[in-house]
Design an enzyme around this catalytic site. Structure first.
Site, PDB file in Angstrom:
ATOM      1  N   SER A  40       0.853  -1.183   0.000  1.00  0.00           N
ATOM      2  CA  SER A  40       0.000   0.000   0.000  1.00  0.00           C
ATOM      3  C   SER A  40       0.885   1.228   0.000  1.00  0.00           C
ATOM      4  O   SER A  40       2.096   1.137   0.273  1.00  0.00           O
ATOM      5  CB  SER A  40      -0.884  -0.001   1.255  1.00  0.00           C
ATOM      6  OG  SER A  40      -1.485   1.252   1.473  1.00  0.00           O
ATOM      7  N   TYR A  55      -2.025  -0.650  10.293  1.00  0.00           N
ATOM      8  CA  TYR A  55      -1.973  -1.085   8.897  1.00  0.00           C
ATOM      9  C   TYR A  55      -0.650  -0.684   8.256  1.00  0.00           C
ATOM     10  O   TYR A  55       0.016  -1.493   7.599  1.00  0.00           O
ATOM     11  CB  TYR A  55      -3.145  -0.461   8.143  1.00  0.00           C
ATOM     12  CG  TYR A  55      -3.255  -0.870   6.691  1.00  0.00           C
ATOM     13  CD1 TYR A  55      -3.672  -2.149   6.341  1.00  0.00           C
ATOM     14  CD2 TYR A  55      -2.970   0.034   5.667  1.00  0.00           C
ATOM     15  CE1 TYR A  55      -3.795  -2.526   5.019  1.00  0.00           C
ATOM     16  CE2 TYR A  55      -3.088  -0.334   4.339  1.00  0.00           C
ATOM     17  CZ  TYR A  55      -3.500  -1.608   4.018  1.00  0.00           C
ATOM     18  OH  TYR A  55      -3.614  -1.980   2.701  1.00  0.00           O
TER      19      TYR A  55
END
Length: 294
Positions: A142, A155
Site C-alpha cells: 500500500s 496497517y
C-alpha cells in the site's frame, strides 16, 4: 528486459475471494495461467471460478493465513502440482483509528494477518522455490507501506514490516532466481475499508469516499499485471495519488505536509461542519444534501 509470459505459469493468489485478488485471478486465468485462488470464504472462490474462462486451470484452495495447519495443508497440495512460478500475497485487513484510540489487540490482529500470516506462508513456500531454483513474490502492500498515513498506524506498520522482510529475503537468496515486486495500490474501490477494524476492534462498516471514487479492482488488476510482466520492483497503482510517491521521495517534507493535510481530511471536516450527505451509485454522485449551516 524480456516480458513475463503468464501462459502455462502456476500463480497462487491469497485473498482472492473479492476485490483486487478476485480481479487478478480472473485476468491471469484469461491470460493462460493456472491460478490457485485462496481465501477463507470457499463459497466466494467457487463463484469466482464459474466466471473464469478456463475452469480446468483454476484451482480453489481454502486458506486461513493466520492458521499454521491451514498453511501447511495448502502448501502440501500446491507441491503436488510440481511447480509454482509466482505467489501474489494479497490477503490482508485494514485498520482505521488514531494511535491513542486503537487498542493493542487491534494492532496485534492486523500484524498477525498482514505480516505474520504472509511471512509464515512465504517460509513454507521457500523450500519449493529453492528446489526448483526460481520463483516470484508479488506483495500487495500500500502507499501506507512506504509512508505513514494518519489513522492507519497498525496497517501502515504491518505493510512497512513486509517491505523489510522481503528485501532481506531477496538479499539472502541470491543463488535462487527470486523476483520480488512490491505492489502499492492507492485508492481502489473495494470493501477493504468497510471490513477494516476500528480502534475498538469493530468493523468500520462502510467504504470511504476516497476509495469509492478510486480505481476499479479490474483496472487495478490490469495495471498490476502490466507491472508484473515487466518485472518491476515497485508497482504503484491508482489515479492522481500515485504522484504522491514521487513527491514524497523527492521532497519528503512536502510529501509529509500533503499526507497530513490531504483533501479527504479537509472533506471530512467540511462534512462534519455542514452535515453534508452524499449518495453514490457506483462511482457516480446521485444526490447531495446539506441539513445545517447551508
Amino acid at each position: 528486459m524480456r516480458k513475463m509470459n503468464f501462459k502455462g505459469k502456476v500463480i497462487w493468489i491469497t485473498g482472492a475471494s473479492s476485490g483486487i485478488g478476485a480481479s487478478l485471478a480472473m485476468q491471469l486465468n484469461n491470460l493462460g495461467a493456472t491460478v490457485i485462488a485462496s481465501a477463507r470464504r470457499t463459497e466466494k472462490l467457487i463463484e469466482l471460478r464459474e466466471k473464469c474462462a478456463d475452469l480446468q486451470n483454476f484451482m480453489v484452495l481454502p486458506l486461513d493465513i493466520t492458521d499454521s495447519q491451514s498453511i501447511q495443508k495448502s502448501v502440501a497440495q500446491v507441491r503436488q502440482l510440481g511447480r509454482l512460478d509466482l505467489v501474489l500475497h494479497n490477503a490482508g485487513i485494514a485498520q482505521k483509528g488514531l494511535v491513542i484510540e486503537t487498542e493493542l489487540d487491534v494492532d496485534r490482529k492486523v500484524m498477525e494477518t498482514n505480516y505474520f500470516g504472509t511471512v509464515a506462508l512465504t517460509k513454507a513456500i521457500m523450500p519449493m522455490y529453492l528446489q526448483q531454483g526460481y520463483g516470484g513474490f508479488g506483495i500487495v502492500s500500500s502507499f501506507a507501506g512506504v509512508m505513514g498515513i494518519p489513522g492507519r498506524s497498525a496497517y501502515s506498520a504491518s505493510k512497512h514490516a513486509l517491505h523489510g522482510f522481503f528485501e532481506s529475503l531477496k538479499a539472502e537468496h541470491m543463488g535462487c532466481k527470486l523476483n520480488v515486486s512490491f505492489i502499492l495500490p492507492g485508492f481502489i474501490n473495494t470493501a477493504i475499508t468497510a471490513k477494516g477494524l476500528c480502534g475498538d476492534g469493530t468493523p468500520y462498516g462502510k467504504v470511504e469516499t476516497s476509495h469509492r471514487l478510486g480505481m476499479t479492482p479490474a483496472e487495478c488488476a490490469q495495471d498490476i499485471i502490466k507491472g508484473l510482466q515487466k518485472k518491476r520492483k515497485q508497482i504503484a497503482v491508482g489515479k492522481f495519488e500515485v504522484y504522491l510517491l514521487s513527491i514524497n521521495r523527492i521532497a519528503p517534507g512536502l510529501g509529509h505536509y500533503i499526507i497530513k493535510n490531504h483533501p479527504m481530511r479537509r472533506w471530512r471536516r467540511l462534512k462534519s461542519r455542514f452535515d453534508l450527505t452524499i449518495h453514490f451509485k457506483g462511482n457516480k454522485v446521485i444526490e447531495r444534501r446539506c441539513t445545517k449551516n447551508c
